[in-house]
Scaffold this active site. Structure first.
Site, PDB file in Angstrom:
ATOM      1  N   CYS A  57       0.835  -1.204   0.000  1.00  0.00           N
ATOM      2  CA  CYS A  57       0.000   0.000   0.000  1.00  0.00           C
ATOM      3  C   CYS A  57       0.866   1.249   0.000  1.00  0.00           C
ATOM      4  CB  CYS A  57      -0.924  -0.007   1.211  1.00  0.00           C
ATOM      5  SG  CYS A  57      -2.052  -1.419   1.273  1.00  0.00           S
ATOM      6  N   ARG A 109      11.570  -3.276  -9.444  1.00  0.00           N
ATOM      7  CA  ARG A 109      11.585  -2.850 -10.843  1.00  0.00           C
ATOM      8  C   ARG A 109      12.144  -3.903 -11.785  1.00  0.00           C
ATOM      9  NH1 ARG A 109      12.615   3.214  -8.815  1.00  0.00           N
ATOM     10  NH2 ARG A 109      10.430   3.871  -8.907  1.00  0.00           N
ATOM     11  N   GLY A 115      -3.542  -7.895 -38.500  1.00  0.00           N
ATOM     12  CA  GLY A 115      -4.582  -7.228 -39.276  1.00  0.00           C
ATOM     13  C   GLY A 115      -5.879  -7.141 -38.492  1.00  0.00           C
ATOM     14  N   GLY A 116      -6.987  -7.220 -39.185  1.00  0.00           N
ATOM     15  CA  GLY A 116      -8.294  -7.112 -38.549  1.00  0.00           C
ATOM     16  C   GLY A 116      -8.535  -8.174 -37.495  1.00  0.00           C
ATOM     17  N   GLU A 121       4.945   0.751 -10.688  1.00  0.00           N
ATOM     18  CA  GLU A 121       6.300   0.853 -10.115  1.00  0.00           C
ATOM     19  C   GLU A 121       7.087   2.020 -10.709  1.00  0.00           C
ATOM     20  OE1 GLU A 121       6.214  -0.897  -7.620  1.00  0.00           O
ATOM     21  OE2 GLU A 121       4.587  -2.129  -8.363  1.00  0.00           O
ATOM     22  N   THR A 155      -2.864  -3.756  -5.551  1.00  0.00           N
ATOM     23  CA  THR A 155      -2.945  -5.132  -6.047  1.00  0.00           C
ATOM     24  C   THR A 155      -3.267  -6.099  -4.914  1.00  0.00           C
ATOM     25  OG1 THR A 155      -1.334  -4.622  -7.768  1.00  0.00           O
ATOM     26  CG2 THR A 155      -1.684  -6.940  -7.272  1.00  0.00           C
ATOM     27  N   GLU A 215      -1.552   6.665  -3.522  1.00  0.00           N
ATOM     28  CA  GLU A 215      -2.761   7.317  -3.021  1.00  0.00           C
ATOM     29  C   GLU A 215      -3.404   8.129  -4.137  1.00  0.00           C
ATOM     30  OE1 GLU A 215      -2.038   9.567   0.510  1.00  0.00           O
ATOM     31  OE2 GLU A 215      -1.136   7.872   1.587  1.00  0.00           O
ATOM     32  N   PRO A 216      -4.673   8.504  -3.977  1.00  0.00           N
ATOM     33  CA  PRO A 216      -5.339   9.294  -5.023  1.00  0.00           C
ATOM     34  C   PRO A 216      -4.564  10.552  -5.408  1.00  0.00           C
ATOM     35  CG  PRO A 216      -6.956   8.498  -3.447  1.00  0.00           C
ATOM     36  CD  PRO A 216      -5.608   8.127  -2.897  1.00  0.00           C
TER      37      PRO A 216
END
Length: 359
Positions: free
Chosen positions: A84, A223, A320-321, A344, A119, A87-88
């Site tokens: 944790c 990392r 492709g498609g 990260e 997570t 944060e926002p």
């Protein structure tokens, strides 16, 4: 079921030291394991790696008693942990976090604050929380461990609407509903709110003023593991694209034999191989505790994220498609790849770290 199988195989909780687990996995081997898991699915490898993201700070800076108390349960059961940090209002800028612990009259601390994009949050049995000390605007950071009730992956609790966890020691944790994400949908992500959670001294890892240093140590370890996720996805994208272009014919020949398409395949292959080289060097630097491990961790993270994005996007293009249809795996890989460039530390942050170190 997949997480439980990973635990049974011994490829979960790779950072737990030998003194607790009975054996130890070195960072190079850890990177190789995560790379192979990611070749199968990066959501699963992200959930699996998150245990190490949350627990490595305990392994690195915890006392023997803390290692036994907070890492021991992961050896006994296939439980999950959450790291944790974000944060926002504090993503790349960790110093802007406002979650904090404040000492009460009884000598214990109270933890309050909000974390986002966490997570494993909906299924976590333990939370590693970075927070300010004293007040939301404090200069020092701490790392605290918040165990909750054991929550097995096979449990029948419905987490779709979020859940509230009253803690025996006091306070509660509120988990938001799982985020509806673009990719890595096999990895659970949710918000976490701590309300008057009682923190005892033995739940504080190391020095309660050294949290920022511990964050750096964790990210230097993590990392290369994120790079391993990127390498696994990039190689998977290359392989599924090679398989498709060997079968699909246009203009009377296989797509892989068209010079313009083959040039793209060559570029994909080169990016996969170069990212793996960067990953191995970074993992070795972390393993040897080299002083310059941070710059190579950032390099590997950026190079692998670039490889994942390039291989997924160009692979989709060569389909492709059909690549735009969900029945083809390349469309999923293209969705999964974007977060590797973000979590990260976004690429710009990695470049800031590299720039600071080289000058």
């Amino acid at each position: 079921d997949v997480i439980t199988k990973a635990w049974e195989l011994g490829i979960l909780n790779l950072s737990i030291p030998e003194s607790v687990k009975g054996y130890e996995i070195d960072p190079v081997s850890t990177a190789l394991i995560i790379k192979e898991l990611s070749y199968g699915d990066t959501g699963i490898s992200t959930s699996a790696m998150c245990n190490d993201l949350a627990n490595i700070v305990i392994a690195q800076h915890g006392s023997d008693e803390q290692k036994a108390a907070f890492l021991g349960p992961f050896v006994e059961k296939p439980i999950l942990a959450s790291f944790c940090l974000t944060e926002p209002g504090a993503g790349s800028d960790n110093s802007s976090m406002t979650t904090f612990i404040k000492k009460g009259t009884d000598g214990q601390y109270l933890l309050n604050g909000n974390k986002c994009f966490i997570t494993n949050a909906s299924h976590a049995s333990q939370f590693t929380v970075f927070c300010k000390v004293g007040k939301p605007t404090g200069n020092f950071m701490a790392c605290v461990i918040v165990p909750s009730l054991p929550f097995l992956p096979s449990g029948s609790v419905d987490v779709a609407a979020g859940r509230e966890i009253p803690l025996p020691g006091g306070g509660k944790i509120i988990i938001g509903k799982p985020e509806d994400k673009l990719g890595q949908r096999l990895s659970n992500t949710a918000t976490v709110t701590f309300e008057d959670v009682v923190i005892k001294e033995d739940q504080i890892i190391g020095d309660r003023r050294q949290g920022f240093k511990y964050i750096i140590d964790v990210l230097d370890y993590a990392r290369p593991m994120v790079a391993a996720i990127g390498v696994g996805l990039a190689r998977r994208a290359l392989d599924v694209t090679l398989a498709y272009t060997r079968e699909r014919k246009q203009f009377g020949q296989r797509i892989c034999d068209l010079p313009v398409a083959r040039e793209t395949l060559v570029q994909m292959w080169k990016k996969v191989e170069l990212s793996e080289m960067a990953l191995m060097k970074a993992a070795f630097k972390v393993q040897e505790k080299e002083e310059d491990r941070g710059i190579f961790a950032s390099l590997a993270k950026n190079v692998a994220a670039e490889a994942a994005l390039f291989c997924a996007n160009e692979g989709l293009h060569l389909h492709g498609g059909y690549g735009f249809m969900q029945e083809y795996e390349i469309s999923k890989l293209a969705r999964d790849a974007h977060i590797i460039d973000i979590y990260e530390g976004v690429r710009e942050v990695q470049n800031m770290i590299i720039g600071r170190e080289i000058v």
